[in-house]
Design an enzyme around this catalytic site. Structure first.
Site, PDB file in Angstrom:
ATOM      1  N   ARG A 271       2.388  -8.296   7.621  1.00  0.00           N
ATOM      2  CA  ARG A 271       3.727  -7.710   7.722  1.00  0.00           C
ATOM      3  C   ARG A 271       3.676  -6.209   8.007  1.00  0.00           C
ATOM      4  NH1 ARG A 271       5.939  -8.665   1.678  1.00  0.00           N
ATOM      5  NH2 ARG A 271       5.147 -10.744   2.142  1.00  0.00           N
TER       6      ARG A 271
ATOM      7  N   GLU B 130      -7.328  -3.329  -0.116  1.00  0.00           N
ATOM      8  CA  GLU B 130      -6.654  -4.339  -0.937  1.00  0.00           C
ATOM      9  C   GLU B 130      -6.620  -5.646  -0.168  1.00  0.00           C
ATOM     10  OE1 GLU B 130      -2.807  -2.955  -2.027  1.00  0.00           O
ATOM     11  OE2 GLU B 130      -3.569  -1.897  -3.769  1.00  0.00           O
TER      12      GLU B 130
ATOM     13  N   ARG C  36       9.323  -1.665  15.178  1.00  0.00           N
ATOM     14  CA  ARG C  36       9.589  -1.549  16.619  1.00  0.00           C
ATOM     15  C   ARG C  36       8.462  -2.120  17.477  1.00  0.00           C
ATOM     16  NH1 ARG C  36      13.151   1.659  19.206  1.00  0.00           N
ATOM     17  NH2 ARG C  36      14.418   0.901  17.479  1.00  0.00           N
TER      18      ARG C  36
ATOM     19  N   HIS D 145       1.307   0.687  -8.486  1.00  0.00           N
ATOM     20  CA  HIS D 145       2.484  -0.091  -8.071  1.00  0.00           C
ATOM     21  C   HIS D 145       3.773   0.474  -8.671  1.00  0.00           C
ATOM     22  CE1 HIS D 145       4.311  -3.380  -5.818  1.00  0.00           C
ATOM     23  NE2 HIS D 145       5.248  -3.260  -6.732  1.00  0.00           N
ATOM     24  N   GLY D 146       4.593   1.021  -7.821  1.00  0.00           N
ATOM     25  CA  GLY D 146       5.893   1.528  -8.247  1.00  0.00           C
ATOM     26  C   GLY D 146       5.857   2.884  -8.907  1.00  0.00           C
TER      27      GLY D 146
ATOM     28  N   ASP E 115       0.202   1.669   3.519  1.00  0.00           N
ATOM     29  CA  ASP E 115       0.791   0.432   4.055  1.00  0.00           C
ATOM     30  C   ASP E 115       2.091   0.666   4.814  1.00  0.00           C
ATOM     31  OD1 ASP E 115       0.173  -1.853   1.226  1.00  0.00           O
ATOM     32  OD2 ASP E 115      -1.140  -1.040   2.771  1.00  0.00           O
ATOM     33  N   HIS E 116       2.982   1.462   4.197  1.00  0.00           N
ATOM     34  CA  HIS E 116       4.353   1.467   4.723  1.00  0.00           C
ATOM     35  C   HIS E 116       4.565   2.426   5.880  1.00  0.00           C
ATOM     36  CE1 HIS E 116       5.334  -1.592   1.960  1.00  0.00           C
ATOM     37  NE2 HIS E 116       4.902  -0.876   0.954  1.00  0.00           N
TER      38      HIS E 116
ATOM     39  N   GLU F  74      -7.329  -2.349 -11.844  1.00  0.00           N
ATOM     40  CA  GLU F  74      -6.152  -1.536 -11.546  1.00  0.00           C
ATOM     41  C   GLU F  74      -5.000  -2.162 -12.291  1.00  0.00           C
ATOM     42  OE1 GLU F  74      -5.423  -0.220  -7.534  1.00  0.00           O
ATOM     43  OE2 GLU F  74      -3.259  -0.152  -7.890  1.00  0.00           O
TER      44      GLU F  74
ATOM     45  N   ASN G 145      -1.814   4.920  -0.694  1.00  0.00           N
ATOM     46  CA  ASN G 145      -1.658   3.649   0.010  1.00  0.00           C
ATOM     47  C   ASN G 145      -0.749   3.899   1.217  1.00  0.00           C
ATOM     48  OD1 ASN G 145      -0.477   1.150   0.870  1.00  0.00           O
ATOM     49  ND2 ASN G 145      -1.199   0.198  -1.020  1.00  0.00           N
TER      50      ASN G 145
ATOM     51  N   THR H  25       4.223  -6.879  -4.010  1.00  0.00           N
ATOM     52  CA  THR H  25       3.435  -7.528  -5.054  1.00  0.00           C
ATOM     53  C   THR H  25       4.262  -7.648  -6.336  1.00  0.00           C
ATOM     54  OG1 THR H  25       1.436  -6.643  -4.101  1.00  0.00           O
ATOM     55  CG2 THR H  25       1.301  -7.370  -6.384  1.00  0.00           C
TER      56      THR H  25
ATOM     57  N   ARG I  56      -2.368  -7.706   4.611  1.00  0.00           N
ATOM     58  CA  ARG I  56      -1.858  -8.938   4.016  1.00  0.00           C
ATOM     59  C   ARG I  56      -2.119 -10.130   4.937  1.00  0.00           C
ATOM     60  NH1 ARG I  56       2.264  -9.631   0.255  1.00  0.00           N
ATOM     61  NH2 ARG I  56       2.720  -7.826  -1.073  1.00  0.00           N
TER      62      ARG I  56
ATOM     63  N   HIS J 173      -3.757  -2.269   2.589  1.00  0.00           N
ATOM     64  CA  HIS J 173      -3.598  -3.668   2.207  1.00  0.00           C
ATOM     65  C   HIS J 173      -3.297  -4.473   3.462  1.00  0.00           C
ATOM     66  CE1 HIS J 173      -1.176  -6.775  -0.378  1.00  0.00           C
ATOM     67  NE2 HIS J 173      -2.272  -7.282   0.124  1.00  0.00           N
TER      68      HIS J 173
ATOM     69  N   GLY K  12       1.770   4.606  -3.110  1.00  0.00           N
ATOM     70  CA  GLY K  12       2.034   4.467  -1.683  1.00  0.00           C
ATOM     71  C   GLY K  12       3.483   4.643  -1.306  1.00  0.00           C
ATOM     72  N   HIS K  13       4.311   3.692  -1.745  1.00  0.00           N
ATOM     73  CA  HIS K  13       5.683   3.647  -1.221  1.00  0.00           C
ATOM     74  C   HIS K  13       6.416   4.975  -1.416  1.00  0.00           C
ATOM     75  CE1 HIS K  13       9.985   2.646  -1.079  1.00  0.00           C
ATOM     76  NE2 HIS K  13       9.617   1.808  -0.123  1.00  0.00           N
TER      77      HIS K  13
HETATM   78  C1  LIG Z   1      -1.087  -4.332  -5.007  1.00  0.00           C
HETATM   79  C2  LIG Z   1       0.034  -3.378  -4.902  1.00  0.00           C
HETATM   80  O1  LIG Z   1       0.782  -3.148  -5.804  1.00  0.00           O
HETATM   81  C3  LIG Z   1       0.253  -2.669  -3.627  1.00  0.00           C
HETATM   82  O2  LIG Z   1      -0.785  -1.832  -3.373  1.00  0.00           O
HETATM   83  C4  LIG Z   1       0.418  -3.662  -2.511  1.00  0.00           C
HETATM   84  O3  LIG Z   1       0.017  -3.077  -1.310  1.00  0.00           O
HETATM   85  C5  LIG Z   1       1.862  -4.046  -2.505  1.00  0.00           C
HETATM   86  O4  LIG Z   1       2.121  -4.734  -1.324  1.00  0.00           O
HETATM   87  P1  LIG Z   1       3.079  -4.019  -0.263  1.00  0.00           P
HETATM   88  O5  LIG Z   1       2.414  -2.729   0.097  1.00  0.00           O
HETATM   89  O6  LIG Z   1       3.128  -5.027   0.845  1.00  0.00           O
HETATM   90  O7  LIG Z   1       4.381  -3.809  -0.971  1.00  0.00           O
HETATM   91  N1  LIG Z   2      -1.983  -0.877  -5.800  1.00  0.00           N
HETATM   92  C1  LIG Z   2      -0.804  -0.037  -5.788  1.00  0.00           C
HETATM   93  C2  LIG Z   2      -0.729   0.708  -4.497  1.00  0.00           C
HETATM   94  O1  LIG Z   2      -1.710   0.804  -3.785  1.00  0.00           O
HETATM   95  C3  LIG Z   2       0.527   1.349  -4.096  1.00  0.00           C
HETATM   96  O2  LIG Z   2       1.648   0.681  -4.644  1.00  0.00           O
HETATM   97  P1  LIG Z   2       3.078   1.358  -4.312  1.00  0.00           P
HETATM   98  O3  LIG Z   2       3.002   2.783  -4.764  1.00  0.00           O
HETATM   99  O4  LIG Z   2       3.288   1.255  -2.838  1.00  0.00           O
HETATM  100  O5  LIG Z   2       4.064   0.553  -5.118  1.00  0.00           O
END
Ligand SMILES: CC(=O)[C@@H](O)[C@H](O)COP(=O)(O)O
Ligand SMILES: NCC(=O)COP(=O)(O)O
Length: 246
Positions: free
Chosen positions: A55, A76, A17, A196-197, A8-9, A157, A6, A107, A51, A49, A218-219
């Protein structure tokens, strides 16, 4: 077991910025480059994702990754008309229906399929009619799994947030929830993913959960990528998964 990355971040860092300069040629880091670097590290798919509050990931990011990356795309999305229309234009291989609230930092739980059955069912059918496979992001609760199967989704999931946030003896309780949920879901012919996490430290415990096909992470990967680069961060996660898988 497959790894969905993922990204996203990566966009969270850019938005810090360039949120007010979305078309700047200097806008960095690039989500597309992150997807390409993740692929070089062994990612099996890319998760994005978009949103409702934009964001981090923007619609433009999703389409740039769709056209620039050869990896399967897991989109997502909230269960909204806006996101259904975007998914039908984007044509990802997978769409993962997730809950969203503006005030959440991230989430906070799984999609309540049970109380939104008709809405989720209709959304699932519209996406599947367009050739998009559907995953439902749900808590490891049996009524939600049954509701997901009733919607005809190909996969679920399992939300691993409670597991990731658990401490001490609660960790084993959450692992047991995931084990039972995965067993029930597999018995209903649902593909079972998890996310997630999940991070480099708690990853090993997920290998006690049977029937898992894919982890969406992802994170922690993006955080590690700040230190070592995306390719190396993904490679480290893939190697850890392979080691735990035996
Ligand atoms: C659904 C999930 O757990 C994540 O994949 C989602 O993308 C969380 O949202 P953020 O990435 O905005 O934290
Ligand atoms: N659906 C979970 C995801 O895509 C990534 O979640 P995270 O590892 O960023 O918490």
């Amino acid at each position: 077991m497959l790894l969905g990355v993922n990204i996203d971040h990566v966009a969270t860092l850019r938005q810090a910025r360039y949120a007010l300069l979305p078309d700047s040629p200097n806008a960095e880091p690039s989500p597309l480059q992150a997807a390409l670097d993740a692929q070089a590290g062994g990612a099996d798919s890319i998760t994005i994702h978009v949103r409702g509050d934009r964001r981090h990931m923007q619609e433009r990011d999703a389409f740039e990754v769709r056209s620039g990356s050869s990896l399967p795309l897991n989109f997502e999305m909230g269960v909204t008309e806006e996101m259904i229309a975007m998914a039908l234009r984007l044509k990802p291989e997978f769409a993962c229906l997730v809950p969203e609230t503006r005030e959440e930092v991230t989430t906070e739980g799984g999609l309540d399929v049970l109380s939104r059955l008709e809405e989720v069912n209709a959304c699932t059918k519209r996406l599947q009619d367009a050739g998009i496979k559907v995953s439902l992001f749900i808590d490891p609760d049996l009524p939600q799994i049954e509701a997901a199967a009733e919607c005809g989704a190909e996969m679920i999931e399992l939300h691993t947030g409670c597991f990731a946030n658990a401490e001490n003896e609660d960790v084993a309780v959450e692992v047991d929830r995931l084990v039972e949920a995965a067993r029930v879901a597999a018995g209903m012919d649902l593909q079972v993913n998890a996310g997630h996490g999940i991070n480099y430290r708690n990853l090993s415990q997920l290998f006690m959960v049977p029937h898992l096909s894919e982890l969406n992470i992802g994170h922690t990967i993006v955080s590690r990528a700040v230190q070592v680069g995306m390719t190396a961060a993904v490679r480290e996660m893939k190697e850890a998964m392979a080691a735990y898988q035996g």
